[in-house]
Design a protein around this motif. Structure first.
Motif, short mmCIF file in Angstrom:
data_model
loop_
_atom_site.label_atom_id
_atom_site.label_comp_id
_atom_site.label_asym_id
_atom_site.label_seq_id
_atom_site.Cartn_x
_atom_site.Cartn_y
_atom_site.Cartn_z
N PRO A 78 0.80 -1.24 0.00
CA PRO A 78 0.00 0.00 0.00
C PRO A 78 0.83 1.28 0.00
O PRO A 78 0.32 2.33 -0.40
CB PRO A 78 -0.84 -0.13 1.28
N ASP B 4 0.85 3.25 -3.14
CA ASP B 4 -0.35 4.02 -3.47
C ASP B 4 -0.27 5.46 -2.97
O ASP B 4 -1.04 6.31 -3.43
CB ASP B 4 -1.59 3.36 -2.86
N PRO C 70 1.53 8.16 -6.16
CA PRO C 70 1.11 7.77 -7.51
C PRO C 70 1.90 8.48 -8.61
O PRO C 70 2.09 7.93 -9.69
CB PRO C 70 -0.37 8.16 -7.54
N TYR D 105 -3.08 12.92 -6.04
CA TYR D 105 -3.91 12.22 -7.03
C TYR D 105 -4.54 13.18 -8.03
O TYR D 105 -5.34 12.77 -8.87
CB TYR D 105 -4.99 11.39 -6.34
N ALA E 230 -7.80 6.58 -7.23
CA ALA E 230 -7.32 6.21 -5.90
C ALA E 230 -7.91 4.87 -5.50
O ALA E 230 -9.11 4.65 -5.67
CB ALA E 230 -7.70 7.29 -4.89
N PRO E 231 -7.08 3.96 -4.97
CA PRO E 231 -7.61 2.67 -4.52
C PRO E 231 -8.53 2.84 -3.31
O PRO E 231 -8.50 3.88 -2.64
CB PRO E 231 -6.36 1.87 -4.18
#
Length: 315
Positions: free
Chosen positions: A59, A62, A65, A103, A110-111
């Motif tokens: 993670p 993430d 990015p 982002y 975005a996850p």
């Protein structure tokens, strides 16, 4: 060019971090894992750690990015737990705005866990904490005693410089351009105004790029700069193990050790038991990493080690 602007008050508030800080060191190491430069010195280190990183650490990717991390991760803390607590204490509005910023380019959505972190979900914070802990245990924990030793030596060196020659000498030993209250470092164009907040100088032993700056409101500015001998910190070599060969490869380590005096490509090839073309290719890679120099005399070229190479273990 990075320009750091001092007031008179800021010069009284410059300090060198007395101990290493696990969270910034971890983030520097993770940035180096994804950086394309210095493949010769860091390539094997990257490969080993990328194979060893557990899925729980994934993670963390993430959060960057586009290659830039949210500023709420910019904390110090003398232990991992303290650093994570400082991250967790970030203001919710700061967390939201920084996640939106990183982002904003919209390269990828975005996850779910990032969206949950944006909403302040306790479970998302636990995901982040587990990822930080997993990365720390894999990347930093095995070498943390070495990082502490390296930091202690770096701190002592600067303390002696300040005591013997003054703060200006200590600053210009890191980056020589200091004039009219402005300190300049090579790097991307940026102006940082200390405005009375002061400056903390923090060596990092995993990052080999330009200085990393933490510039948050109402906090001292932190400048993390590359330090150490140029190699990634590694666990102590076992008896009989060649630590330098583990980083450079056996042939390149032997090539460096053979350069007790300058030698031609033909002489290196004969000593190493390889072809002239192979010896030349290894020399070219070491020269690109700043570990040897090559000069031409007539039809021959002579290779010699650099001062950086002389700092490497076993040299």
């Amino acid at each position: 060019m990075l320009r750091i602007h001092f007031t008179a008050e800021d010069f009284t508030r410059v300090r060198f971090a007395p101990r290493p800080s696990p969270v910034p060191e971890l983030h520097a190491a993770l940035m180096m894992l994804g950086a394309p430069h210095e493949e010769l010195l860091f390539g094997r280190w990257r490969g080993r750690l990328l194979r060893a990183l557990p899925g729980a650490a994934e993670p963390l990717a993430d959060l960057v990015p586009g290659g830039a991390a949210p500023s709420f991760l910019d904390v110090l803390g003398e232990t991992r737990q303290e650093g994570l607590a400082l991250i967790r204490a970030a203001r919710p509005e700061c967390v939201r705005s920084e996640l939106e910023r990183v982002y904003a380019a919209g390269r990828a959505p975005a996850p779910p866990w990032i969206r949950a972190l944006h909403a302040g979900s306790p479970e998302a914070w636990r995901v982040l904490e587990r990822a930080q802990r997993a990365a720390y245990e894999t990347v930093l924990a095995p070498v943390w005693p070495l990082v502490q030793d390296l930091h202690r030596a770096e701190f002592t060196r600067h303390a002696l410089t300040v005591a013997e020659r003054g703060l200006g000498a200590a600053l210009t030993a890191l980056a020589p351009e200091l004039r009219d209250g402005t300190w300049e470092w090579p790097g991307a164009p940026r102006d940082v105004h200390l405005s009375g907040r002061g400056l903390v100088l923090l060596p990092t032993f995993h990052w080999r790029g330009g200085p990393l700056v933490q510039d948050l409101p109402d906090r001292p500015v932190v400048l993390a700069y590359p330090a150490g001998g140029g190699l990634p910190p590694g666990p102590p070599a076992a008896p009989g193990e060649d630590a330098l060969a583990g980083v450079l490869g056996r042939t390149r380590a032997e090539l460096l050790r053979s350069l007790t005096t300058p030698r031609t490509t033909t002489e290196l090839a004969r000593l190493l038991g390889v072809s002239n073309a192979t010896a030349s290719a290894h020399a070219q890679a070491l020269r690109a990493a700043g570990l040897l120099t090559t000069t031409r005399t007539g039809r021959s070229v002579h290779h010699a080690v650099t001062p950086l190479a002389q700092l490497l273990p076993g040299e």
